[in-house]
Every structure is written in C-alpha cells, then in structure tokens.
Design a protein around this motif. Structure first.
Motif, PDB file in Angstrom:
ATOM      1  N   VAL A 188      -7.826  20.926  69.664  1.00 17.10           N
ATOM      2  CA  VAL A 188      -7.927  22.224  68.988  1.00 17.10           C
ATOM      3  C   VAL A 188      -6.669  22.496  68.173  1.00 17.10           C
ATOM      4  CG1 VAL A 188      -8.157  24.712  69.328  1.00 17.10           C
ATOM      5  CG2 VAL A 188      -9.454  23.132  70.767  1.00 17.10           C
TER       6      VAL A 188
ATOM      7  N   CYS B 190     -12.932  24.115  83.093  1.00 16.70           N
ATOM      8  CA  CYS B 190     -13.906  24.179  82.000  1.00 16.70           C
ATOM      9  C   CYS B 190     -15.187  23.416  82.365  1.00 16.70           C
ATOM     10  CB  CYS B 190     -13.288  23.616  80.728  1.00 16.70           C
ATOM     11  SG  CYS B 190     -14.411  23.541  79.320  1.00 16.70           S
TER      12      CYS B 190
ATOM     13  N   GLU C  79     -18.086  21.726  75.192  1.00 12.22           N
ATOM     14  CA  GLU C  79     -16.716  22.064  75.588  1.00 12.22           C
ATOM     15  C   GLU C  79     -15.861  22.419  74.376  1.00 12.22           C
ATOM     16  OE1 GLU C  79     -12.850  19.953  77.740  1.00 12.22           O
ATOM     17  OE2 GLU C  79     -14.860  19.163  78.105  1.00 12.22           O
ATOM     18  N   ARG C  80     -16.012  21.681  73.296  1.00 10.08           N
ATOM     19  CA  ARG C  80     -15.221  21.958  72.092  1.00 10.08           C
ATOM     20  C   ARG C  80     -15.546  23.340  71.535  1.00 10.08           C
ATOM     21  NH1 ARG C  80     -15.490  20.815  66.398  1.00 10.08           N
ATOM     22  NH2 ARG C  80     -17.642  20.137  66.629  1.00 10.08           N
TER      23      ARG C  80
ATOM     24  N   GLN D 271     -13.790  25.962  73.586  1.00 11.11           N
ATOM     25  CA  GLN D 271     -12.378  26.063  73.225  1.00 11.11           C
ATOM     26  C   GLN D 271     -12.198  26.911  71.971  1.00 11.11           C
ATOM     27  OE1 GLN D 271     -11.569  21.879  72.890  1.00 11.11           O
ATOM     28  NE2 GLN D 271     -10.914  21.652  75.012  1.00 11.11           N
ATOM     29  N   GLN D 272     -13.150  26.783  71.043  1.00 15.86           N
ATOM     30  CA  GLN D 272     -13.108  27.597  69.832  1.00 15.86           C
ATOM     31  C   GLN D 272     -13.349  29.073  70.152  1.00 15.86           C
ATOM     32  OE1 GLN D 272     -12.279  26.919  66.704  1.00 15.86           O
ATOM     33  NE2 GLN D 272     -11.837  24.781  67.186  1.00 15.86           N
TER      34      GLN D 272
ATOM     35  N   LYS E 170     -10.099  30.364  71.249  1.00 19.45           N
ATOM     36  CA  LYS E 170      -9.191  30.447  70.099  1.00 19.45           C
ATOM     37  C   LYS E 170      -9.484  31.693  69.262  1.00 19.45           C
ATOM     38  CE  LYS E 170      -7.275  27.521  66.442  1.00 19.45           C
ATOM     39  NZ  LYS E 170      -7.373  26.203  65.745  1.00 19.45           N
TER      40      LYS E 170
ATOM     41  N   THR F 104      -4.825  27.847  76.487  1.00 17.19           N
ATOM     42  CA  THR F 104      -6.010  27.011  76.638  1.00 17.19           C
ATOM     43  C   THR F 104      -6.887  27.621  77.725  1.00 17.19           C
ATOM     44  OG1 THR F 104      -5.041  25.602  78.363  1.00 17.19           O
ATOM     45  CG2 THR F 104      -4.634  24.970  76.065  1.00 17.19           C
ATOM     46  N   LEU F 105      -8.078  27.064  77.898  1.00 17.75           N
ATOM     47  CA  LEU F 105      -8.984  27.550  78.940  1.00 17.75           C
ATOM     48  C   LEU F 105      -8.355  27.412  80.323  1.00 17.75           C
ATOM     49  CD1 LEU F 105     -12.245  25.986  77.504  1.00 17.75           C
ATOM     50  CD2 LEU F 105     -11.709  28.423  77.583  1.00 17.75           C
TER      51      LEU F 105
END
Length: 347
Positions: free
Chosen positions: A40, A205, A271-272, A275-276, A279, A292-293
């Motif tokens: 990220v 996560c 998962e990506r 993360q967004q 963010k 981060t998570l």
C-alpha cells in the motif's frame, strides 16, 4: 505483458517489485504467483526473489540463485516433509526459499559436509554483507534447524546454530480517540463494520476475511475463529454494540458464504481492498500516521491492558502461544508512565 520488474530489498528481504498500470487482467495474473503481495505504501506488487521469478520477468540471474543437484533434491525433500506435517502454504514457501538461499550459497559443497562454521560464514558474507534484517536471518535459522533435524547424515550440530539477537521493536499503537475517528470515518456500513470488528475483537486481517456468518454466535456473544494462525481455533468476546452493527450489515448485504464478500458472491473480500478501506479512513480522519490493519489489533491489546485486563486473558484473546509475545504490550501501555512526574516540572 505491460509490466516492469526490478529486484529490491523490501523490509530488508530480497523481493522483486512489479510495476504496471491498474488493470484487472494483470492483477488477476500477478495473484497467481506464489506469495504475491501488494504494498500500500510503495504502490507496487512484489514477489519472492527466486530464480523462477527472475526468469519470468527476464531479470539477470545471480550465481547464488542456482543450487546444485543435491541442493535441489534436499529442498524437494524438505517441502514434502512440511506438506506432510500440514504446515501452512505461506510457511512452506518461506522455509523452502530460506533453505534454498542457504544451500545455494554453498552450491560447490555437498549438503552433508556443511558445518556450523559454514552457517557463520553465510551470516557474515551474505546476510550482513547485503544488510538483510535479523528477522530474515531468523527465518534462515528456522529453516536450517528444521531441515537438518530431519536429515540423518549431517555435519551440523543443530543445538549450536545460533540465532541473531532479537530486535526490540515496539508495536505501533493508536490512541482511543484516533481509533474512534478511523471507525467513524466511513459511511459505508460494510467498511465501517469490517474495521470495527478487527479492533473490537483484536483480529488479524486473514481471520476477519475467513469469517462466515455461522461463526458469529449471538446467543453466547462470541466469535469463533476457525483454523487461524498456527492452525488453532479460538473464541473472542463479541460486544453488543458490534452485534447490532453486524445485524444491520447482514440485513443489507446478505452474504452467501463469507461474512464479508467482495464483488463476487461466495468469495471473501480482497485483502488489498480492505487495506485501501483503512487508508481512505485515515485520510478522512486526518491521521497522517502510516497505520496498517495490524495497528488496530495492537491498539486493541494495549487498550485492554490499560483498562486492567489480565495479561493472561489478553494472550488467550490474541491467540499467542507464548506469554512473552503478549508481554510486549506492557512496554507501550501509557497507563503507569503517565503517572510519572518529570523532574523538569520542578525546575
């Protein structure tokens, strides 16, 4: 393929960075590579620095990337052993790549003739020379110890293989006010519920994304985490506040298999993408920290400790094997530190 690649050190670990414009077809393709991860912060995909991956992306090969025939056979034997012991795929990949790095460094020697002195030589002439992290070195040690325990004919004395001195890195923790701002940042109920559940239950996560509706026990107010890290099941308490959020979310989205699904019904949320989601929440909450998570999990544990929860219960809730792992939160708790008066105030 319209992508570019180069070798890098990512968090002090050899990786291959892959760059390309956002494209669903390329994203699906990169995900087929073992241990492909999205950064990220750096905004690129990265893969293990292996001979196969270098060949695929037409990168120059390093001489240390080619083991001898005995080394290749040893790695295959090691992989079969890990599979038979039902290690996770991530652990199998990490250990086999670590053993490969070690054995290919000595590709002119017989595996049976490798000694403890060779381990030290590898550490000094490869790990330290390339400024690789102590955590990477520790992975190598884990692989060496485990592999040479299952090999009968060896010159290595397993118990004398030393580990690097452990780095004392403190977990990153957010204040309760910061956590509240993050959890209230999104209007989307799915995004809000996912982040809230991670914090309220101290989830990893992967544990959140593996949840299914049947794992939420509303009668007993618990969440059942199946086959989490270390292939262990555990339960964590479910707050009534989160339960109400989950009910509202479920009525609206009606997930089929997983509690949180992506655009494809029956498939877990990406998962990506999660993360967004975090963010975006940080940006909306005007929090500049590179959270981060996992920071939410660290914050959960620290806030429990500061509220007086016994460390042994926190260990169980987090699923830690060792109490030493949980004890690190005592070093970031500010409950007692804030009561200490600085001599500066008396000047």
């Amino acid at each position: 393929m319209n992508w570019k690649a180069k070798t890098i050190l990512y968090k002090n670990t050899p990786r291959i960075a892959v760059y390309f414009e956002k494209n669903e077809r390329l994203i699906a393709r990169i995900k087929t590579f073992t241990d492909a991860r999205w950064s990220v912060d750096k905004m690129f995909w990265h893969l293990p620095d292996t001979e196969t991956n270098r060949l695929h992306f037409k990168l120059p090969l390093a001489h240390t990337l080619v083991p001898n025939s005995e080394g290749i056979e040893s790695i295959s034997t090691f992989k079969n052993y890990l599979l038979s012991k039902r290690y996770s795929q991530n652990t199998i990949t990490t250990y086999c790549e670590a053993l490969k790095s070690f054995l290919t460094f000595f590709n002119t020697k017989s595996v049976k003739s490798i000694t403890n002195e060779d381990v030290i030589l590898y550490n000094t002439d490869y790990i330290l020379k390339n400024n690789l992290s102590s955590s990477y070195q520790n992975q190598i040690v884990n692989a060496i110890k485990l592999y040479f325990r299952i090999v009968r004919e060896t010159s290595i004395e397993i118990d004398k293989v030393h580990r690097p001195k452990r780095e004392k890195v403190l977990p990153n923790v957010l204040s309760k006010e910061e956590v509240k701002s993050i959890l209230l940042a999104h209007n989307n109920i799915k995004h809000k519920t996912m982040l809230s559940l991670i914090y309220s239950c101290g989830l990893r996560c992967g544990e959140l994304l593996a949840l299914q509706p049947i794992h939420i026990d509303s009668k007993r107010n618990i969440v059942l985490l199946k086959n989490s890290k270390g292939k262990k099941d555990r339960i964590v308490p479910l707050s009534p506040k989160i339960l109400e959020m989950l009910r509202d979310y479920y009525k609206l989205y009606k997930p089929k298999v997983y509690l949180f699904e992506g655009q494809t019904a029956g498939k877990p949320y990406d998962e990506r993408s999660l993360q967004q989601v975090l963010k975006q929440a940080l940006k909306k909450a005007n929090i500049s920290k590179p959270a981060t998570l996992h920071w939410l999990r660290h914050s959960y544990a620290t806030h429990l400790l500061e509220s007086g929860t016994d460390l042994r219960y926190i260990q169980e809730l987090l699923g830690h094997n060792s109490s030493k792992t949980t004890e690190i939160y005592t070093h970031v708790s500010t409950k007692n530190i804030q009561q200490i008066k600085s001599p500066f105030d008396d000047l």
